[in-house]
Enzyme design. Structure first.
Site, PDB file in Angstrom:
ATOM      1  N   GLU A 544      16.921  53.421  86.824  1.00 52.00           N
ATOM      2  CA  GLU A 544      17.377  53.404  85.265  1.00 52.00           C
ATOM      3  C   GLU A 544      18.482  54.431  85.247  1.00 52.00           C
ATOM      4  OE1 GLU A 544      16.935  50.863  83.365  1.00 52.00           O
ATOM      5  OE2 GLU A 544      15.447  49.828  84.815  1.00 52.00           O
ATOM      6  N   HIS A 683      12.506  46.484  82.909  1.00 48.24           N
ATOM      7  CA  HIS A 683      13.247  47.759  82.575  1.00 48.24           C
ATOM      8  C   HIS A 683      12.524  48.985  82.700  1.00 48.24           C
ATOM      9  CE1 HIS A 683      16.964  45.853  82.041  1.00 48.24           C
ATOM     10  NE2 HIS A 683      16.707  45.208  81.040  1.00 48.24           N
TER      11      HIS A 683
END
Lengths: 728, 124
Positions: A544, A683
């Site tokens: 990320e 995510h």
């Protein structure tokens, strides 16, 4: 619409022609036998009825055709059908009874076929039951073993001969955490894991040495040899390692008993962290020393004083001095005893593990070791082959090599001899050489220097090694007047005592960390490129970031990864780490990855995380979804961290696009939905890694259907797809 | 001419007694308090015999012993090692490095004097 059967047409044709020929020949013969008026009469009688004759011939042919059809169906088609149906039964797993048709013989054949099929099915189901039973037993054995291992208080690691880890228990994982150079980052997961190499923790030489030792003793017929060694780890911890062999099992066909052969297939390591014990030991030594040797001196002083005091003619002043000596020494002794009492060395522990070893074996090992590591010839001198030594062979060999190396460098010695003899309940091992100069000043200190092995310096001196053996070493001139030698006094072996392993139960979670299939795998000489996709080890990862432009200042804020070993996703061995980007996190990205600035504050920087991740991913193939982006993020950091990720890379996005070119979306969610993979924690780096890994596992068989079996094929095919224009 | 004996020991508490004893026995006594001093004294004074303690600062008794034996000028010097180390390996080592005899602390002073005399008479 029935198919025209040529066999019937030809059959009818032949019969028709035969009939016609017979009719004509018969007619011809009769014709020849008739007189002229009779012939007239026949022509008159038959002539107008020739049409009838032909019609009758045709009608009889139709009858013949019908009969033939029946016959063909009865004698030819039925067996042919039977053959086809039997073929189906033979080639597939279809279970059905064949319908009997045609002749009696054919019906009997069909019946026999049916019986054979029934017999086959019975055998199959019986075999299935047996296989299930066997695998149930294996499973039970496995879970029993797993339970046993998890409840052991010792760390246990099982490896195959290449040093790949096949099994380890929870305790071992905790132990490795203590050894990790970055405990805060990967918690030891970069060191211990299925399929990982044990050599990232232990010196390969140490393990090989212990293995050779065991193999030697197996060949000599020892029942259950084990070897021990002590090693210091990078983190400065002392580990005592016990090694036991895993031997190949030969089960002769049909034999109930299983023979164990002498071929090793792997080894079991049991680890003890003895750092604290060792410190306690040293403390104990100190106290023991001060109690024995220190007391001896004090006693000697007092005794001498007392004996002098016994002289009747002693002067007053001398008398006072001697009395003072006695008082002082007695007080000193009292203090020492108190110190003993309060010191915390009451728990006597085992010391360095010494093992029994045939002296000749040790000499052989020493000769080999010296010759391979130095430009020095090593020869056998007089060796008493009946002696058994009690030694820690690894450190002792290092001491010998160290001294030989010093001789070689300082005195230009290029040949040494080794001698072994008994000397009053001890063994004396001599390292002999012919000195060029009689300079012994330097040699006095060699025993007190730290041992150098190759390029590393150990924390031990030759003297320490000997102290550990309760022995000693010194330099001497040989009786032959020519040579000089270092003499090592070593303990002789007493009968070996059995090691009782006391285990008590603990409630720790059961391990799911085993994969005995790795016993089958062996170091491939083939490069990774030509390895099958099904047998590779993968690190499936995701990052990320603060944005989409790694080259333009966007930073990694989270790295997550899981491992796939032998086609299994290992839930227990993951990498999950937040990273401090040392910059702001754009507010508009927070809803996407859910990482707020306060979460990364105080987390390690990318410079600390990448080395640990690199270790985690060692010897594996990297897999990511849209790998190009993640790889770019890693490569941008190469300069700053010095860590290069040159692993082979597979991209689930490219592979999916290649397999299903007609799908419009290859986003991870879309692919996961297509493969019915549950998406959790989308995510987060770890969540995405898990989804990607599950997708990847689904892709492998689909690739195989397309004939894509190896890493090379997968990469080449992926390159060709449209998406491959995004070069890494 | 009385024979010279060097006592090399860093503990004054034993030196007091040994010095007194040996003087009573009629020897000429020298004292050294560490290994270096012992070695220098031996080279300079050539004593007939040295009572050499193993544990000393600067140079251990073993080192002194080795250096003495390596020096042909001191070939006649007799060495009687005194040590608190009672293991057989220490004993082997002391003798291997050239000590003529070896006594483990604590010892009887009578036996020590007896041993000194025997050594001096036999010369080894």
């Amino acid at each position: 619409m029935r198919k025209v059967d040529w066999r019937i047409i030809i059959g009818v044709g032949i019969v028709g022609v035969v009939c016609l020929v017979w009719l004509l020949v018969t007619g011809g013969l009769i014709w020849a036998a008739l007189e002229e008026p009779d012939r007239e009469a026949v022509i008159n009688a038959v002539g107008p009825r020739v049409v009838l004759l032909v019609v009758m011939w045709a009608v009889s042919l139709a009858a013949v055709g019908a009969v033939l059809r029946q016959l063909v169906a009865y004698f030819m088609t039925a067996p042919a059908r039977l053959a086809e149906e039997a073929q189906v039964l033979l080639g597939t797993d279809v279970k059905r009874r064949l319908v009997a048709q045609g002749s009696v013989e054919n019906r009997r054949l069909t019946d026999l076929f049916n019986q054979l099929v029934e017999q086959r099915e019975a055998l199959r189901s019986e075999m299935d039951v047996r296989v299930q039973e066997a695998s149930r037993n294996t499973e039970m054995e496995k879970s029993r073993l797993a339970a046993l291992m998890s409840e052991l208080t010792k760390s246990v690691v099982v490896c195959n001969l290449d040093g790949r880890i096949l099994l380890y228990n929870n305790r071992a994982r905790m132990q490795f955490r203590a050894l990790s150079k970055a405990p805060g980052v990967a918690g030891g997961a970069e060191l211990v894991g299925l399929g990982r190499s044990i050599y990232s923790v232990f010196d390969r030489k140490l393990v090989t040495h212990a293995l050779e030792n065991i193999q030697h003793r197996l060949q000599r017929g020892a029942a259950s040899p084990s070897a021990q060694f002590v090693t210091t780890t990078h983190a400065g911890q002392l580990l005592r390692v016990q090694m036991a062999p895993v031997r190949a099992v030969q089960s002769p066909d049909g034999a109930a008993d299983i023979a164990v052969s002498n071929d090793l297939t792997g080894f079991v390591l049991m680890l003890d962290n003895i750092t604290r014990e060792f410190e306690a030991d040293s403390e104990k030594d100190r106290v023991l020393y001060s109690l024995t040797e220190g007391s001896r001196a004090a006693l000697a002083n007092a005794q001498a004083a007392v004996e002098v005091l016994e002289y009747p003619d002693i002067e007053v002043e001398m008398r006072e001095r001697l009395l003072h000596v006695i008082r002082e020494e007695i007080q000193g002794l009292g203090k020492r005893i108190d110190e003993m009492q309060t010191s915390s060395t009451n728990n006597l522990r085992s010391r360095w593990p010494l093992e029994d070893m045939l002296g000749a074996d040790f000499i052989e090992a020493a000769v080999r070791r010296i010759e391979t590591s130095l430009p020095v010839r090593a020869e056998w001198d007089a060796v008493d082959t009946s002696l058994w030594l009690k030694v820690e062979s690894f450190s002792l060999l290092q001491a010998l090599v160290h001294l030989s190396s010093r001789l070689n460098i300082e005195c230009g010695v290029d040949t040494v001899q080794l001698r072994l003899a008994e000397n009053a309940q001890r063994a004396q091992l001599d390292l002999l050489w012919t000195p060029q100069t009689p300079d012994i000043k330097a040699m006095m200190n060699w025993e007190l220097e730290q041992i150098r092995s190759g390029s590393e310096t150990l924390s031990l001196t030759v003297q320490d090694v000997l102290t550990r053996h309760g022995g000693d070493s010194w330099y001497e001139r040989d009786a032959d007047g020519v040579r000089a030698f270092f003499r090592f006094l070593l303990p002789l072996a007493a009968p070996q005592e059995e090691l009782a392993s006391a285990t008590f139960l603990r409630n720790e979670s059961r391990p799911e960390y085993y994969d005995f299939d790795l016993f089958q795998s062996s170091e491939q000489s083939r490069s990774l490129e030509d390895r099958l996709l099904t047998e590779l080890t993968y690190t499936v990862f995701d990052t990320e970031t603060t944005g989409l432009n790694p080259a333009g200042g966007d930073e990694i804020i989270q790295v997550g990864a899981v491992r796939i070993v032998n086609g299994k996703l290992l839930q227990q061995e993951f990498f999950d780490q937040l990273v401090d980007p040392k910059r702001t996190i754009p507010a508009e990205t927070i809803p996407i990855h859910g990482i707020k600035p306060e979460m990364v504050k105080g987390q390690p920087t990318i410079g600390q995380v990448l080395p640990a991740f690199h270790t985690f991913a060692q010897d594996t193939v990297l897999v990511a979804h849209n790998a190009a982006f993640d790889m770019r993020c890693l490569q941008v950091k190469e300069k700053a961290t010095g860590i290069v990720f040159d692993h082979p890379v597979l991209d689930t996005l490219l592979l999916s696009a290649m397999l299903h070119p007609n799908q419009e979306s290859h986003r991870l969610e879309a692919i996961a939905e297509r493969f019915n993979v549950t998406v959790i924690g989308r995510h987060t780096a770890l969540g995405d890694s898990i989804v990607t890994a599950e997708v990847f596992l689904k892709l492998i068989p689909l690739l195989a259907e397309k004939g894509i079996l190896t890493l090379r094929q997968a990469r080449e095919e992926a390159q060709k797809t449209f998406y491959a224009r995004l070069k890494y | 001419m009385s024979q010279t004996i060097l006592i090399a020991d860093d503990e004054p508490n034993i030196v007091i007694s040994l010095e007194y004893l040996l003087k009573r026995e009629g020897f000429n006594v020298l004292v050294a308090r560490d290994g270096q001093e012992a070695l220098d004294t031996i080279v300079r004074e050539q004593p007939h015999l040295v009572l050499l303690d193993v544990m000393m600062p600067k140079k251990t008794g073993l080192e002194v012993c080795q250096s003495v034996r390596a020096n042909p000028l001191c070939a006649k010097v007799l060495i009687l090692m005194l040590t608190a180390k009672g293991r057989d390996t220490d004993l082997s080592k002391g003798l291997a490095l050239g000590a003529n005899a070896y006594m483990i602390k604590p010892f009887s002073t009578k036996e020590l004097v007896q041993k000194v005399k025997t050594l001096l008479e036999t010369g080894a």
